[in-house]
Design an enzyme around this catalytic site. Sequence first.
Site, mmCIF file in Angstrom:
data_model
loop_
_atom_site.group_PDB
_atom_site.id
_atom_site.type_symbol
_atom_site.label_atom_id
_atom_site.label_comp_id
_atom_site.label_asym_id
_atom_site.label_seq_id
_atom_site.Cartn_x
_atom_site.Cartn_y
_atom_site.Cartn_z
ATOM 1 N N SER A 211 0.893 -1.202 -0.077
ATOM 2 C CA SER A 211 -0.084 -0.149 -0.085
ATOM 3 C C SER A 211 0.761 1.433 -0.114
ATOM 4 C CB SER A 211 -0.890 0.057 1.256
ATOM 5 O OG SER A 211 -0.215 0.134 2.637
ATOM 6 N N ARG A 215 0.482 3.535 -3.261
ATOM 7 C CA ARG A 215 -0.040 5.027 -3.215
ATOM 8 C C ARG A 215 0.736 6.226 -3.608
ATOM 9 N NH1 ARG A 215 -0.503 4.342 1.844
ATOM 10 N NH2 ARG A 215 -2.612 3.958 1.974
ATOM 11 N N ASN A 219 -0.210 7.925 -7.276
ATOM 12 C CA ASN A 219 -0.378 9.492 -7.386
ATOM 13 C C ASN A 219 0.503 10.239 -8.437
ATOM 14 O OD1 ASN A 219 -2.741 10.721 -5.306
ATOM 15 N ND2 ASN A 219 -1.546 8.761 -4.470
#
Length: 275
Positions: A211, A215, A219
């Site tokens: 994660s 993440r 982005n």
Amino acid sequence: MAAGNEVSTTYYIQHHLQNLTFGHHPVNGWSLAHSAEEAVEMGFWAIHLDTMGWSIAMGLLFIWLFRKAGKVATSGVPGGLQNAVEMVVEFIENLTRSTFHGRNPHIAPIALTLFVWILFMNTLKIIPVDYGPVLFSKLGVDYMKIVPTTDVNATLGMALGVFGLILYYNFKVKGVGGFARELSLTPFNHWALIPFNLVLEIVSLLVKPFSLAMRLFGNMFAGEVIFILIAMLPFWAIWVLDVPWAIFHILVVTLQAFIFTVLTVVYLSAAHEHH
């Protein structure tokens, strides 16, 4: 004509999203990849030279700036660099105090390193997307992605480093037996539910680095794609859209560095806690 434009557009996007890859090609041997297909054929052990180069460069920049600030630090009126460094250090100290609940003098330096290093790598995104590829193409380099965090290999590498620290401190603080008891008796403290607890806790543990990596990568990669799409628009539209998106992205690059750092401190804090 429309088909030609479509091919040109597709090539432009693929070119700007392709890393400078070095590896062992089945036909060409050890060489640089001259296409995305060659990069794929080089397999798992191929190296993205641009990701490695720019990430190391940003790490060295971090060390140089903070070392320079330490050398010129004064108790009198501080200069701009000292002010900036002191603000970052104080920010990380406050973050660590409020988030980390154990006793470990290494956590704040780890958090500081992660935050500034990721921030520097993310900030490279502010450079217009055409500058890197065009400049290096004149030097004979086919591909050049200058933002390391748009490469999942970089973000996953950092996340695996954090995961290694999580395991290390779990074993160091709790011992093998203590860590094993935590995995087997949490959240349900009953011997009959040990298999269920193990599956739940091991999955939760393994998800942490994944994660963290995805993440940050998601982005930054999405922002890169939007910059590339804006660069393909007419000249007047580029200025209308690119400047506001770049200003907004200053917040994004800072926020993503902050989130990665905060979650790292939270995970390391949990590794120091006894249940």
